[in-house]
Design an enzyme around this catalytic site. Sequence first.
Site, PDB file in Angstrom:
ATOM      1  N   HIS A 307      50.786  36.057  70.023  1.00  0.00           N
ATOM      2  CA  HIS A 307      51.861  36.946  70.505  1.00  0.00           C
ATOM      3  C   HIS A 307      53.024  36.857  69.529  1.00  0.00           C
ATOM      4  O   HIS A 307      53.326  35.777  69.014  1.00  0.00           O
ATOM      5  CB  HIS A 307      52.332  36.502  71.899  1.00  0.00           C
ATOM      6  CG  HIS A 307      53.083  37.562  72.636  1.00  0.00           C
ATOM      7  ND1 HIS A 307      54.420  37.810  72.393  1.00  0.00           N
ATOM      8  CD2 HIS A 307      52.684  38.449  73.573  1.00  0.00           C
ATOM      9  CE1 HIS A 307      54.810  38.803  73.190  1.00  0.00           C
ATOM     10  NE2 HIS A 307      53.779  39.217  73.907  1.00  0.00           N
ATOM     11  N   ASP A 364      46.888  39.649  78.156  1.00  0.00           N
ATOM     12  CA  ASP A 364      45.637  40.440  78.157  1.00  0.00           C
ATOM     13  C   ASP A 364      44.395  39.582  78.262  1.00  0.00           C
ATOM     14  O   ASP A 364      43.297  40.112  78.458  1.00  0.00           O
ATOM     15  CB  ASP A 364      45.581  41.289  76.882  1.00  0.00           C
ATOM     16  CG  ASP A 364      46.674  42.339  76.873  1.00  0.00           C
ATOM     17  OD1 ASP A 364      47.461  42.393  75.917  1.00  0.00           O
ATOM     18  OD2 ASP A 364      46.765  43.082  77.868  1.00  0.00           O
TER      19      ASP A 364
HETATM   20  C1  SDX Z   1      50.604  42.646  74.164  1.00  0.00           C
HETATM   21  O1  SDX Z   1      55.127  42.477  72.254  1.00  0.00           O
HETATM   22  C2  SDX Z   1      54.771  42.351  73.446  1.00  0.00           C
HETATM   23  O2  SDX Z   1      55.537  41.888  74.268  1.00  0.00           O
HETATM   24  C3  SDX Z   1      53.368  42.822  73.788  1.00  0.00           C
HETATM   25  C4  SDX Z   1      52.890  42.545  75.198  1.00  0.00           C
HETATM   26  C5  SDX Z   1      53.665  43.352  76.217  1.00  0.00           C
HETATM   27  O3  SDX Z   1      53.686  42.926  77.404  1.00  0.00           O
HETATM   28  O4  SDX Z   1      54.175  44.420  75.875  1.00  0.00           O
HETATM   29  O5  SDX Z   1      53.005  41.167  75.485  1.00  0.00           O
HETATM   30  C6  SDX Z   1      51.424  42.958  75.367  1.00  0.00           C
HETATM   31  O6  SDX Z   1      50.474  43.482  73.310  1.00  0.00           O
HETATM   32  C7  SDX Z   1      50.017  41.258  74.006  1.00  0.00           C
HETATM   33  C8  SDX Z   1      49.252  41.073  72.638  1.00  0.00           C
HETATM   34  C9  SDX Z   1      47.866  41.681  72.794  1.00  0.00           C
HETATM   35  N1  SDX Z   1      47.156  41.687  71.501  1.00  0.00           N
HETATM   36  C10 SDX Z   1      46.125  40.863  71.257  1.00  0.00           C
HETATM   37  O7  SDX Z   1      45.737  39.984  72.022  1.00  0.00           O
HETATM   38  C11 SDX Z   1      45.417  41.144  69.925  1.00  0.00           C
HETATM   39  C12 SDX Z   1      45.162  39.813  69.197  1.00  0.00           C
HETATM   40  N2  SDX Z   1      46.451  39.257  68.797  1.00  0.00           N
HETATM   41  C13 SDX Z   1      46.870  39.512  67.406  1.00  0.00           C
HETATM   42  O8  SDX Z   1      46.509  40.766  66.923  1.00  0.00           O
HETATM   43  C14 SDX Z   1      48.308  39.083  67.160  1.00  0.00           C
HETATM   44  O9  SDX Z   1      48.431  37.827  67.676  1.00  0.00           O
HETATM   45  C15 SDX Z   1      49.448  39.942  67.684  1.00  0.00           C
HETATM   46  C16 SDX Z   1      49.322  41.353  67.240  1.00  0.00           C
HETATM   47  C17 SDX Z   1      49.511  39.894  69.177  1.00  0.00           C
HETATM   48  C18 SDX Z   1      50.734  39.332  67.112  1.00  0.00           C
HETATM   49  O10 SDX Z   1      50.737  39.582  65.759  1.00  0.00           O
HETATM   50  P1  SDX Z   1      51.882  38.930  64.827  1.00  0.00           P
HETATM   51  O11 SDX Z   1      53.036  38.446  65.583  1.00  0.00           O
HETATM   52  O12 SDX Z   1      52.124  39.925  63.720  1.00  0.00           O
HETATM   53  O13 SDX Z   1      51.196  37.638  64.303  1.00  0.00           O
HETATM   54  P2  SDX Z   1      50.653  37.461  62.860  1.00  0.00           P
HETATM   55  O14 SDX Z   1      49.685  38.551  62.552  1.00  0.00           O
HETATM   56  O15 SDX Z   1      51.837  37.277  61.954  1.00  0.00           O
HETATM   57  O16 SDX Z   1      49.824  36.087  63.004  1.00  0.00           O
HETATM   58  C19 SDX Z   1      50.320  34.877  62.498  1.00  0.00           C
HETATM   59  C20 SDX Z   1      49.070  34.120  62.057  1.00  0.00           C
HETATM   60  C21 SDX Z   1      48.242  34.894  61.025  1.00  0.00           C
HETATM   61  O17 SDX Z   1      47.538  33.939  60.265  1.00  0.00           O
HETATM   62  P3  SDX Z   1      48.173  33.461  58.812  1.00  0.00           P
HETATM   63  O18 SDX Z   1      48.375  34.744  57.995  1.00  0.00           O
HETATM   64  O19 SDX Z   1      49.458  32.777  59.152  1.00  0.00           O
HETATM   65  O20 SDX Z   1      47.108  32.552  58.222  1.00  0.00           O
HETATM   66  O21 SDX Z   1      48.205  33.929  63.184  1.00  0.00           O
HETATM   67  C22 SDX Z   1      46.970  34.609  62.944  1.00  0.00           C
HETATM   68  C23 SDX Z   1      47.230  35.625  61.858  1.00  0.00           C
HETATM   69  O22 SDX Z   1      46.042  35.917  61.129  1.00  0.00           O
HETATM   70  N3  SDX Z   1      46.595  35.249  64.212  1.00  0.00           N
HETATM   71  C24 SDX Z   1      45.368  35.249  64.718  1.00  0.00           C
HETATM   72  C25 SDX Z   1      45.473  35.914  65.945  1.00  0.00           C
HETATM   73  N4  SDX Z   1      46.735  36.296  66.139  1.00  0.00           N
HETATM   74  C26 SDX Z   1      47.431  35.888  65.064  1.00  0.00           C
HETATM   75  N5  SDX Z   1      44.201  34.744  64.262  1.00  0.00           N
HETATM   76  C27 SDX Z   1      43.109  34.934  65.043  1.00  0.00           C
HETATM   77  N6  SDX Z   1      43.126  35.556  66.232  1.00  0.00           N
HETATM   78  C28 SDX Z   1      44.289  36.059  66.732  1.00  0.00           C
HETATM   79  N7  SDX Z   1      44.308  36.676  67.899  1.00  0.00           N
END
Ligand code: SDX
Length: 430
Positions: A307, A364
């Site tokens: 998140h 989710d």
């Molecule tokens: C919702 O914003 C809100 O409030 C949203 C929400 C709401 O109520 O409105 O809470 C609802 O959208 C919840 C999120 C639902 N999405 C998912 O579950 C999809 C999977 N999650 C990821 O796509 C991700 O965690 C996000 C999109 C939710 C957050 O993305 P960020 O903040 O841009 O995080 P990031 O991409 O900068 O990640 C940081 C690191 C990265 O690795 P490094 O580059 O540091 O090596 O964490 C890794 C990412 O690759 N990472 C994950 C991951 N989420 C982040 N690796 C594997 N699996 C994951 N799910």
Amino acid sequence: MPDTVTIIDNRTGKQMECPVLTGVMGPPVIDIKHLYKELGMFTYDPGYGATASCKSAITYLDGEQGVLMHRGYPIEQLAEQSTFLEVCYLLIHGELPNKREMDEWEAGIKTHTMTHEHLSRFYTGYRYDAHPMSIMGGVVNAIASYYHNTTDIQDRDQRLITAKRVIGKMPNIASKCYRYAVGLPFVYPDNSKSYVENFMNMTFSRPCEKYTPSPVAVRALDLLFILHADHEQNASTSTVRLAGSAETNPFACIAAGIATLWGKAHGGANEAVIRMLEEIGHPRNIQKYVNRAKDKDDSFRLMGFGHRVYKNYDPRATIIRKACHELLVEMNLNQPMFEIAMELERIALEDEYFISRKLYPNVDFYSGLIYQALNIPAEMFTVMFALARSAGWLAQWMELMEDDEFRIGRPRQLYTGKQIRNYVPLNKRP
Ligand code: SDX
């Protein structure tokens, strides 16, 4: 000590004092409104991870502590003691209603549960297998045409009527998205029923038999709607605010929010979680998928994990996981995917990759398991999210329209394209 920060451009020695604004809770912000005028520079913050886009009094999040509050009330207390319709009132009016106010609010919503009969024809233009989020976005946008020249968005009373219209109609629209997909006749609202019972009747009743939703299911759905109602300046809410800043028709703003929520990085994740759990299929396969989620060369991410704000447990996930377990026990349901989900959570939370990145289950991760237990198909999960979140979108849109700093949103950029060059006629190009 002045409440300012000094920004110094070390290239030129020019500097400016920027005011520091402090809210009731949470980090202070640096007011950079005059940065470009003073120093000729923009800030750069792709994804807006460190950018406050507005002032807001509706929802407060603390990502480190896993705190979520609506108008000061902790989500845990609202989940335990409130109802979705009462939370809608709280989000929009800022205070919990007394009995008279709640009765008036509920009666007001009920006068708007119908949609124009012509709108029912709109659904039939979609393919039989169209994704319901595509249908919901199209239908909500179409409603804008029914209230375009009769809604003065500068008038608070008319904004409030718009809010009641959307909250009243979303269950009607959501149920039709489902009924169209499964070939069932549309069911009119029955205002003798509660908000959630009405939605369930419009969605699940059959013309040939009596339908009475289980009280357990009604309560579970009401809880899910509460937990999805609002969440600060997330992507879809920011979309609604940006569209609203252009003074767009509010139904079109909500439709824009629906489009953004559909993405699997956002509200579409609840459907993606179930698809992921189905693909994993058995606890013995979990490690393979956890390894894929950690592999930079693999686009696979653990759906329902991570998140932008929560670097601790999403408090909603904690509540939903407990409610899911209780529902499965109460309905005497054996849901293998719940076991897979809990084992996946256990394995991931012991893995250094997830620990170091503070990746925890979000709202989710478990919500789809409850929807599934209530016989709601996976492609409808984000429609349910949108139904609930429309209350937050409306509250945020109304707050935007009353903001004394209201102006159209118009971000800038860091240009990385070509230097100026002259046009070359086609016959002179190599
Ligand atoms: C919702 O914003 C809100 O409030 C949203 C929400 C709401 O109520 O409105 O809470 C609802 O959208 C919840 C999120 C639902 N999405 C998912 O579950 C999809 C999977 N999650 C990821 O796509 C991700 O965690 C996000 C999109 C939710 C957050 O993305 P960020 O903040 O841009 O995080 P990031 O991409 O900068 O990640 C940081 C690191 C990265 O690795 P490094 O580059 O540091 O090596 O964490 C890794 C990412 O690759 N990472 C994950 C991951 N989420 C982040 N690796 C594997 N699996 C994951 N799910």
